[in-house]
Motif scaffolding. Sequence first.
Motif, mmCIF file in Angstrom:
data_model
loop_
_atom_site.group_PDB
_atom_site.id
_atom_site.type_symbol
_atom_site.label_atom_id
_atom_site.label_comp_id
_atom_site.label_asym_id
_atom_site.label_seq_id
_atom_site.Cartn_x
_atom_site.Cartn_y
_atom_site.Cartn_z
ATOM 1 N N LYS A 396 0.842 -1.085 -0.127
ATOM 2 C CA LYS A 396 -0.226 -0.005 -0.462
ATOM 3 C C LYS A 396 1.110 1.343 0.053
ATOM 4 N N PHE A 397 1.674 1.377 0.732
ATOM 5 C CA PHE A 397 3.005 3.037 0.738
ATOM 6 C C PHE A 397 3.115 2.986 -0.671
ATOM 7 N N ARG A 398 3.879 1.262 -1.555
ATOM 8 C CA ARG A 398 4.526 1.986 -2.185
ATOM 9 C C ARG A 398 3.365 2.191 -3.426
ATOM 10 N N GLN A 399 2.233 1.407 -3.645
ATOM 11 C CA GLN A 399 1.126 2.474 -4.660
ATOM 12 C C GLN A 399 1.047 3.361 -3.884
ATOM 13 N N LEU A 404 1.670 9.751 -5.868
ATOM 14 C CA LEU A 404 1.988 10.687 -5.496
ATOM 15 C C LEU A 404 2.654 10.879 -6.707
ATOM 16 N N GLY A 405 3.953 10.122 -7.362
ATOM 17 C CA GLY A 405 4.791 10.351 -8.590
ATOM 18 C C GLY A 405 3.408 11.001 -9.969
ATOM 19 N N PHE A 406 2.431 10.457 -9.424
ATOM 20 C CA PHE A 406 1.718 10.349 -10.378
ATOM 21 C C PHE A 406 1.077 12.418 -10.424
ATOM 22 N N GLY A 407 1.034 11.859 -9.078
ATOM 23 C CA GLY A 407 0.167 13.547 -8.658
ATOM 24 C C GLY A 407 -1.351 13.390 -8.802
ATOM 25 N N THR A 408 -1.465 12.073 -8.820
ATOM 26 C CA THR A 408 -2.922 12.000 -8.680
ATOM 27 C C THR A 408 -3.405 12.128 -7.709
ATOM 28 N N ILE A 409 -2.883 11.956 -6.161
ATOM 29 C CA ILE A 409 -3.322 12.634 -4.464
ATOM 30 C C ILE A 409 -2.127 12.984 -4.065
ATOM 31 N N THR A 410 -3.066 14.049 -2.834
ATOM 32 C CA THR A 410 -2.106 14.654 -2.515
ATOM 33 C C THR A 410 -1.759 14.476 -1.273
ATOM 34 N N VAL A 411 -0.504 14.424 -0.873
ATOM 35 C CA VAL A 411 0.204 14.467 0.746
ATOM 36 C C VAL A 411 -0.902 13.711 1.657
ATOM 37 N N GLU A 412 -1.608 14.973 1.954
ATOM 38 C CA GLU A 412 -2.608 14.600 3.166
ATOM 39 C C GLU A 412 -3.171 13.301 2.536
ATOM 40 N N ASP A 413 -4.374 13.169 1.674
ATOM 41 C CA ASP A 413 -4.942 12.309 0.997
ATOM 42 C C ASP A 413 -3.962 11.335 1.110
ATOM 43 N N ALA A 414 -2.792 11.240 0.540
ATOM 44 C CA ALA A 414 -1.990 9.076 1.185
ATOM 45 C C ALA A 414 -1.908 9.243 2.503
ATOM 46 N N VAL A 415 -1.743 9.831 3.448
ATOM 47 C CA VAL A 415 -1.913 9.767 4.726
ATOM 48 C C VAL A 415 -2.951 9.349 5.455
ATOM 49 N N THR A 416 -3.968 9.912 4.783
ATOM 50 C CA THR A 416 -5.004 8.978 4.889
ATOM 51 C C THR A 416 -5.746 8.021 4.752
ATOM 52 N N GLN A 417 -5.121 7.660 3.496
ATOM 53 C CA GLN A 417 -5.275 6.248 3.271
ATOM 54 C C GLN A 417 -4.568 5.168 3.752
ATOM 55 N N PHE A 418 -2.963 6.051 4.119
ATOM 56 C CA PHE A 418 -2.419 4.676 4.299
ATOM 57 C C PHE A 418 -2.544 4.584 5.855
ATOM 58 N N PHE A 419 -3.795 4.997 7.269
ATOM 59 C CA PHE A 419 -3.637 5.059 8.152
ATOM 60 C C PHE A 419 -4.445 3.988 8.028
ATOM 61 N N ALA A 420 -6.135 4.715 7.498
ATOM 62 C CA ALA A 420 -7.060 3.365 7.257
ATOM 63 C C ALA A 420 -7.098 2.436 6.804
ATOM 64 N N GLU A 421 -6.038 1.960 5.881
ATOM 65 C CA GLU A 421 -5.386 0.324 5.614
ATOM 66 C C GLU A 421 -4.962 0.123 6.688
ATOM 67 N N MET A 422 -4.132 0.921 7.837
ATOM 68 C CA MET A 422 -3.321 -0.209 8.682
ATOM 69 C C MET A 422 -3.354 -0.303 9.834
ATOM 70 N N ASP A 423 -4.976 1.193 10.556
ATOM 71 C CA ASP A 423 -6.439 0.177 11.042
ATOM 72 C C ASP A 423 -6.751 -0.734 11.086
ATOM 73 N N VAL A 424 -7.275 -0.993 9.326
ATOM 74 C CA VAL A 424 -7.505 -2.105 9.312
ATOM 75 C C VAL A 424 -7.222 -3.373 9.215
ATOM 76 N N VAL A 425 -5.651 -3.364 9.070
ATOM 77 C CA VAL A 425 -4.442 -4.546 8.944
ATOM 78 C C VAL A 425 -4.752 -4.465 10.860
ATOM 79 N N LEU A 426 -4.598 -3.589 11.449
ATOM 80 C CA LEU A 426 -4.083 -4.101 13.087
ATOM 81 C C LEU A 426 -4.972 -4.544 14.009
ATOM 82 N N ASN A 427 -6.459 -3.881 13.395
ATOM 83 C CA ASN A 427 -7.199 -4.832 14.213
ATOM 84 C C ASN A 427 -8.187 -5.593 13.746
ATOM 85 N N GLN A 428 -7.360 -6.545 12.881
ATOM 86 C CA GLN A 428 -8.566 -7.518 12.053
ATOM 87 C C GLN A 428 -8.266 -9.367 13.021
#
Length: 428
Positions: A396-399, A404-428
Amino acid sequence: MFSKKRALAGIAIATGAALALAGCAGGDAPDTAPTFDPNEKVTLDLAFWGNDVRAELYNEAIAAFNEEYPNITVNTSFLGFPEFWEKRQTEAAGGNLPDVMQFDYSYLRQYSQNNLLLDLDPYLGNIIETDPLPENILGIGVVGDVTYGIATSTNAWGLFTNPDLLEQAGVDEFAGDWQDYTDWAGEITDALGGATWGGTDYTGRIQNFEIQLRSEGSYLFSEEGEPGFDEQRLTEFWESGADFRDGIGAPQQRLEEVLPKSGFDAGITASELTWDNFGAGYLANLGIDEIGLVAPPVTKEGAKDLYLKPSMLHTISAKTEHPEAAATLVNFLVNSPKSGEIFGTNRGLPASETALEGADLDPLSQQVRDYEASIADRLGDAPPVPIVGYGTLEEKFRQLGTELGFGTITVEDAVTQFFAEMDVVLNQ
């Protein structure tokens, strides 16, 4: 005989219900020490990730193996790293994993907990030699007091550089901190006129984030699965790659065009931060005689930010019909002096003393060995065994780095998405 230490905690990939359902298909270890009948004709499937260079090395190793065991036919297959694990997940769901697999540290716990891997303890000390392997190396493959994998080798994080491109740019070898690295790469990009770049956005790799956190006295994840960073710290990290994304680094579209090679592998960037066992493939694909390998940027002087990790392990499917033959193959690939001679440091520095002794280290292999000696003052304790779901988070971090490299997402949105994924993974 190996006396196992307490298993290190947490590790692997969240592959969802498919692996959980496949978990009921585990194999039972034999009650007595197994032996292998060399006259039995068997066929084994061996799967690994890598490129054409590694595939040829495996072909050579299997040919050498067959000189000793002509009755064991080994069918090999390989894919790139992400595709390798996608296929394993599909096979796990269908109950047909390959007999022997090159295996990544990040995926070991999930597969073992779902009874997909063979308990190797009955084979240790008889079919699989343990004397050449230090106890801490044997402990790498232990989950829940059971040995599921045997480490082939170790490696460390480093910075590869292309000396031909540095010479063309009139730039010296890199040394310094992360801002120095950005400036150094920018100087190369400017000097080479826009067709070749100094590097790629280093913030797309979670390992670069990890060594910065280790420099600060923190970590990616604790043994209990707690993250060692917050949204603000990840935001700072991804924002630090803005200059690379704004022109210093190779454009993301250009990187997509050269896949499955990396920008460095394709000769369009002068540097790449990655594990130090990638050198042989780089030399072959670049067609050059030498390559640079230096320490990665410093975050804090004197910090123990780097560490040695198992570059890979070998495991056996719990459903293999030929566990003794499979264990014989694993032993050869890990311990044989011939295997060490063939692979050199393509899989990292051999973890087995007999394999390392058998390796006639070529200049690159000796360079890797010297490099790891050179970073001794930065080598700290290895982090806890990766948490359950680490493979998913790394991908997910790589994706997100790609977006971010393509400019299709902001850093703020990337952080939000990663923490959302992390929440799912750590609490499954």
